[in-house]
Design a protein around this motif. Structure first.
Motif, PDB file in Angstrom:
ATOM      1  N   GLY A  51      28.363  29.014  -6.722  1.00 18.41           N
ATOM      2  CA  GLY A  51      29.161  29.392  -7.872  1.00 18.41           C
ATOM      3  C   GLY A  51      29.170  30.891  -8.120  1.00 18.41           C
ATOM      4  N   VAL A  52      29.164  31.657  -7.013  1.00 18.96           N
ATOM      5  CA  VAL A  52      29.153  33.122  -7.107  1.00 18.96           C
ATOM      6  C   VAL A  52      30.284  33.683  -6.249  1.00 18.96           C
ATOM      7  N   SER A  53      30.487  34.992  -6.329  1.00 20.20           N
ATOM      8  CA  SER A  53      31.555  35.620  -5.557  1.00 20.20           C
ATOM      9  C   SER A  53      31.177  35.763  -4.080  1.00 20.20           C
ATOM     10  N   ILE A  54      32.195  35.922  -3.254  1.00 19.50           N
ATOM     11  CA  ILE A  54      31.958  36.161  -1.829  1.00 19.50           C
ATOM     12  C   ILE A  54      31.193  37.463  -1.637  1.00 19.50           C
ATOM     13  N   ALA A  55      31.461  38.469  -2.478  1.00 19.02           N
ATOM     14  CA  ALA A  55      30.733  39.745  -2.389  1.00 19.02           C
ATOM     15  C   ALA A  55      29.235  39.529  -2.595  1.00 19.02           C
ATOM     16  N   SER A  56      28.869  38.652  -3.519  1.00 17.58           N
ATOM     17  CA  SER A  56      27.449  38.352  -3.746  1.00 17.58           C
ATOM     18  C   SER A  56      26.838  37.668  -2.527  1.00 17.58           C
ATOM     19  N   ILE A  57      27.607  36.783  -1.905  1.00 20.20           N
ATOM     20  CA  ILE A  57      27.121  36.096  -0.704  1.00 20.20           C
ATOM     21  C   ILE A  57      26.930  37.106   0.426  1.00 20.20           C
ATOM     22  N   ARG A  58      27.874  38.025   0.579  1.00 20.30           N
ATOM     23  CA  ARG A  58      27.750  39.040   1.638  1.00 20.30           C
ATOM     24  C   ARG A  58      26.500  39.884   1.442  1.00 20.30           C
TER      25      ARG A  58
END
Length: 89
Positions: A51-58
């Motif tokens: 439930g987070v942004s792709i930027a956070s995953i990166r």
């Protein structure tokens, strides 16, 4: 954080979300839920799961690479690194 229970990513906590995600994936590796050589889910799938942004995953994946817990191969994906003590990183 207790080693015997699964941590939960809290997007309202004062901690960085990407670090919470990285810590959770590291916890899964320590618990044996993610085995060496296993492919980590794609960025979009992880973003949806947490439930987070792709930027956070990166940023989380970059943190895991710095810890030596995963390896990313361009056009192939991100894989759990061979067993290694996380404290060595």
């Amino acid at each position: 954080m207790s080693e015997d229970r699964e941590p939960v990513v809290d997007t309202t906590a004062a901690a960085y979300v990407y670090m919470q995600v990285a810590d959770h994936v590291a916890w899964q590796i320590r618990q044996g839920r993610l085995q060496p050589g296993a492919r980590l889910a794609g960025e979009r799938d992880l973003a949806q799961e947490y439930g987070v942004s792709i930027a956070s995953i990166r940023r989380a994946v970059a943190e895991l690479r710095e810890r030596g817990l995963v390896t990313t191969l361009p056009a192939k994906g991100t894989f759990i690194a061979e067993s290694r003590d996380e404290s060595d990183a």
